[in-house]
Design a protein around this motif. Sequence first.
Motif, PDB file in Angstrom:
ATOM      1  N   PHE A  24       0.827  -1.207   0.000  1.00 43.10           N
ATOM      2  CA  PHE A  24       0.000   0.000   0.000  1.00 43.10           C
ATOM      3  C   PHE A  24       0.860   1.256   0.000  1.00 43.10           C
ATOM      4  O   PHE A  24       0.675   2.160  -0.833  1.00 43.10           O
ATOM      5  CB  PHE A  24      -0.922   0.000   1.223  1.00 43.10           C
ATOM      6  CG  PHE A  24      -1.696   1.271   1.402  1.00 43.10           C
ATOM      7  CD1 PHE A  24      -2.816   1.546   0.625  1.00 43.10           C
ATOM      8  CD2 PHE A  24      -1.294   2.225   2.333  1.00 43.10           C
ATOM      9  CE1 PHE A  24      -3.525   2.734   0.772  1.00 43.10           C
ATOM     10  CE2 PHE A  24      -1.995   3.415   2.486  1.00 43.10           C
ATOM     11  CZ  PHE A  24      -3.114   3.660   1.712  1.00 43.10           C
ATOM     12  N   PHE A  25       1.820   1.333   0.906  1.00 38.40           N
ATOM     13  CA  PHE A  25       2.626   2.551   1.003  1.00 38.40           C
ATOM     14  C   PHE A  25       3.618   2.684  -0.157  1.00 38.40           C
ATOM     15  O   PHE A  25       3.990   3.801  -0.525  1.00 38.40           O
ATOM     16  CB  PHE A  25       3.340   2.615   2.352  1.00 38.40           C
ATOM     17  CG  PHE A  25       2.432   2.989   3.489  1.00 38.40           C
ATOM     18  CD1 PHE A  25       1.988   4.295   3.632  1.00 38.40           C
ATOM     19  CD2 PHE A  25       1.985   2.033   4.387  1.00 38.40           C
ATOM     20  CE1 PHE A  25       1.135   4.661   4.652  1.00 38.40           C
ATOM     21  CE2 PHE A  25       1.127   2.378   5.421  1.00 38.40           C
ATOM     22  CZ  PHE A  25       0.692   3.695   5.563  1.00 38.40           C
ATOM     23  N   SER A  26       4.011   1.568  -0.752  1.00 36.14           N
ATOM     24  CA  SER A  26       4.861   1.644  -1.939  1.00 36.14           C
ATOM     25  C   SER A  26       4.085   2.233  -3.116  1.00 36.14           C
ATOM     26  O   SER A  26       4.619   3.036  -3.892  1.00 36.14           O
ATOM     27  CB  SER A  26       5.394   0.255  -2.297  1.00 36.14           C
ATOM     28  OG  SER A  26       6.235  -0.251  -1.284  1.00 36.14           O
ATOM     29  N   ILE A  27       2.824   1.847  -3.229  1.00 37.48           N
ATOM     30  CA  ILE A  27       1.973   2.421  -4.284  1.00 37.48           C
ATOM     31  C   ILE A  27       1.747   3.906  -4.028  1.00 37.48           C
ATOM     32  O   ILE A  27       1.765   4.720  -4.961  1.00 37.48           O
ATOM     33  CB  ILE A  27       0.639   1.652  -4.370  1.00 37.48           C
ATOM     34  CG1 ILE A  27       0.885   0.236  -4.890  1.00 37.48           C
ATOM     35  CG2 ILE A  27      -0.348   2.382  -5.280  1.00 37.48           C
ATOM     36  CD1 ILE A  27      -0.331  -0.653  -4.855  1.00 37.48           C
ATOM     37  N   VAL A  28       1.553   4.261  -2.757  1.00 37.01           N
ATOM     38  CA  VAL A  28       1.414   5.679  -2.418  1.00 37.01           C
ATOM     39  C   VAL A  28       2.666   6.448  -2.835  1.00 37.01           C
ATOM     40  O   VAL A  28       2.591   7.555  -3.394  1.00 37.01           O
ATOM     41  CB  VAL A  28       1.144   5.861  -0.911  1.00 37.01           C
ATOM     42  CG1 VAL A  28       1.258   7.333  -0.513  1.00 37.01           C
ATOM     43  CG2 VAL A  28      -0.231   5.321  -0.540  1.00 37.01           C
ATOM     44  N   GLY A  29       3.826   5.870  -2.588  1.00 32.02           N
ATOM     45  CA  GLY A  29       5.071   6.515  -3.003  1.00 32.02           C
ATOM     46  C   GLY A  29       5.163   6.689  -4.500  1.00 32.02           C
ATOM     47  O   GLY A  29       5.629   7.722  -4.993  1.00 32.02           O
ATOM     48  N   THR A  30       4.698   5.686  -5.247  1.00 37.33           N
ATOM     49  CA  THR A  30       4.707   5.787  -6.710  1.00 37.33           C
ATOM     50  C   THR A  30       3.763   6.879  -7.184  1.00 37.33           C
ATOM     51  O   THR A  30       4.073   7.622  -8.126  1.00 37.33           O
ATOM     52  CB  THR A  30       4.310   4.438  -7.333  1.00 37.33           C
ATOM     53  OG1 THR A  30       5.214   3.418  -6.867  1.00 37.33           O
ATOM     54  CG2 THR A  30       4.376   4.498  -8.854  1.00 37.33           C
ATOM     55  N   VAL A  31       2.602   7.014  -6.524  1.00 38.54           N
ATOM     56  CA  VAL A  31       1.656   8.079  -6.876  1.00 38.54           C
ATOM     57  C   VAL A  31       2.268   9.442  -6.596  1.00 38.54           C
ATOM     58  O   VAL A  31       2.122  10.387  -7.392  1.00 38.54           O
ATOM     59  CB  VAL A  31       0.334   7.887  -6.110  1.00 38.54           C
ATOM     60  CG1 VAL A  31      -0.577   9.097  -6.301  1.00 38.54           C
ATOM     61  CG2 VAL A  31      -0.372   6.617  -6.562  1.00 38.54           C
ATOM     62  N   ILE A  32       2.968   9.573  -5.472  1.00 37.91           N
ATOM     63  CA  ILE A  32       3.640  10.841  -5.162  1.00 37.91           C
ATOM     64  C   ILE A  32       4.673  11.163  -6.237  1.00 37.91           C
ATOM     65  O   ILE A  32       4.780  12.308  -6.704  1.00 37.91           O
ATOM     66  CB  ILE A  32       4.314  10.768  -3.777  1.00 37.91           C
ATOM     67  CG1 ILE A  32       3.256  10.691  -2.676  1.00 37.91           C
ATOM     68  CG2 ILE A  32       5.229  11.974  -3.553  1.00 37.91           C
ATOM     69  CD1 ILE A  32       3.823  10.450  -1.282  1.00 37.91           C
ATOM     70  N   ALA A  33       5.443  10.151  -6.649  1.00 41.90           N
ATOM     71  CA  ALA A  33       6.454  10.362  -7.686  1.00 41.90           C
ATOM     72  C   ALA A  33       5.810  10.809  -8.994  1.00 41.90           C
ATOM     73  O   ALA A  33       6.310  11.713  -9.678  1.00 41.90           O
ATOM     74  CB  ALA A  33       7.256   9.074  -7.902  1.00 41.90           C
ATOM     75  N   ALA A  34       4.682  10.182  -9.360  1.00 38.26           N
ATOM     76  CA  ALA A  34       3.997  10.552 -10.602  1.00 38.26           C
ATOM     77  C   ALA A  34       3.465  11.979 -10.530  1.00 38.26           C
ATOM     78  O   ALA A  34       3.531  12.727 -11.520  1.00 38.26           O
ATOM     79  CB  ALA A  34       2.855   9.569 -10.874  1.00 38.26           C
ATOM     80  N   ALA A  35       2.929  12.364  -9.366  1.00 34.51           N
ATOM     81  CA  ALA A  35       2.414  13.721  -9.220  1.00 34.51           C
ATOM     82  C   ALA A  35       3.538  14.747  -9.341  1.00 34.51           C
ATOM     83  O   ALA A  35       3.385  15.786  -9.987  1.00 34.51           O
ATOM     84  CB  ALA A  35       1.704  13.858  -7.865  1.00 34.51           C
ATOM     85  N   LEU A  36       4.676  14.455  -8.727  1.00 38.61           N
ATOM     86  CA  LEU A  36       5.807  15.377  -8.818  1.00 38.61           C
ATOM     87  C   LEU A  36       6.360  15.431 -10.242  1.00 38.61           C
ATOM     88  O   LEU A  36       6.771  16.499 -10.714  1.00 38.61           O
ATOM     89  CB  LEU A  36       6.910  14.947  -7.850  1.00 38.61           C
ATOM     90  CG  LEU A  36       6.572  15.125  -6.358  1.00 38.61           C
ATOM     91  CD1 LEU A  36       7.635  14.485  -5.481  1.00 38.61           C
ATOM     92  CD2 LEU A  36       6.427  16.609  -6.018  1.00 38.61           C
ATOM     93  N   LEU A  37       6.370  14.293 -10.930  1.00 38.16           N
ATOM     94  CA  LEU A  37       6.820  14.277 -12.319  1.00 38.16           C
ATOM     95  C   LEU A  37       5.916  15.145 -13.185  1.00 38.16           C
ATOM     96  O   LEU A  37       6.377  15.822 -14.113  1.00 38.16           O
ATOM     97  CB  LEU A  37       6.829  12.842 -12.845  1.00 38.16           C
ATOM     98  CG  LEU A  37       7.256  12.637 -14.302  1.00 38.16           C
ATOM     99  CD1 LEU A  37       8.675  13.130 -14.526  1.00 38.16           C
ATOM    100  CD2 LEU A  37       7.126  11.174 -14.697  1.00 38.16           C
ATOM    101  N   ARG A  38       4.651  15.146 -12.865  1.00 37.48           N
ATOM    102  CA  ARG A  38       3.681  15.899 -13.669  1.00 37.48           C
ATOM    103  C   ARG A  38       3.714  17.391 -13.359  1.00 37.48           C
ATOM    104  O   ARG A  38       3.595  18.218 -14.272  1.00 37.48           O
ATOM    105  CB  ARG A  38       2.277  15.341 -13.415  1.00 37.48           C
ATOM    106  CG  ARG A  38       1.148  16.097 -14.120  1.00 37.48           C
ATOM    107  CD  ARG A  38       1.262  15.959 -15.623  1.00 37.48           C
ATOM    108  NE  ARG A  38       0.187  16.645 -16.299  1.00 37.48           N
ATOM    109  CZ  ARG A  38       0.181  17.941 -16.571  1.00 37.48           C
ATOM    110  NH1 ARG A  38       1.206  18.703 -16.201  1.00 37.48           N
ATOM    111  NH2 ARG A  38      -0.835  18.489 -17.206  1.00 37.48           N
TER     112      ARG A  38
END
Length: 229
Positions: free
Chosen positions: A156-170
């Motif tokens: 769960f928290f790894s997916i949250v981290g990936t979502v944070i990374a995608a948001a920052l990339l965007r």
Amino acid sequence: MPTLALRGGERVAVVATEWRDAFAVVIQGRVQLELRDGEPGPVLGPDAGFWLHGTGVRALRNPDRRPATVRIVTRPSTNPDAIHSMEHNMNDTGIVAPSASHRIRGLAATGLIATLAAMAATTLAAALAHAAGADFEIPDGGEPIPLPGFAVVTGFFSIVGTVIAAALLRWSARPATRFLWTTVSLTAISLIPPLIAGANTATTTALIALHLIPATIMIPTLTRRLRTP
């Protein structure tokens, strides 16, 4: 249409006259630019385009073990729309970055693989810690934490981290730096509950380690991906 093949770790010097009016696209592997002062420059992944004439880049290097291939177009495009699009996406180093959607898809794939690796590593570490004497019992918390629970929470928290990374990339101009500072800070905060939960020493030590294991997998992996154009 000529291609340049780079074996793992190979370095090829850039001859300015040979790159005049030449545009290149990475079609396999990764290529790192060596800047005019000898310092390492950007690492370009698949679909990243660049030209080198006038940039001062003095060499191309394959930073990986697997081969890299660069396709070179030696005649400039005469299509005004193509030229305008290329100039619009060009930065100061002479690099045309892949589209944001392409980078986010690549980031998501990397995040999924890293998540599975983090889940497996954390669950294995929890099993070893349990065998070594950590009972994972939290005072006033009811039953001991089951091993599958570590996999679920890690995922769960790894997916949250990936979502944070995608948001920052965007939306961020410096996604890798901001992601690194954000996730390191969140990891540090996550160590507080095990320290104040009142569990025995073996369980507390194991829980701290089980917080750090997925962090050491996810954070460097996603940070490197965010730094890849």
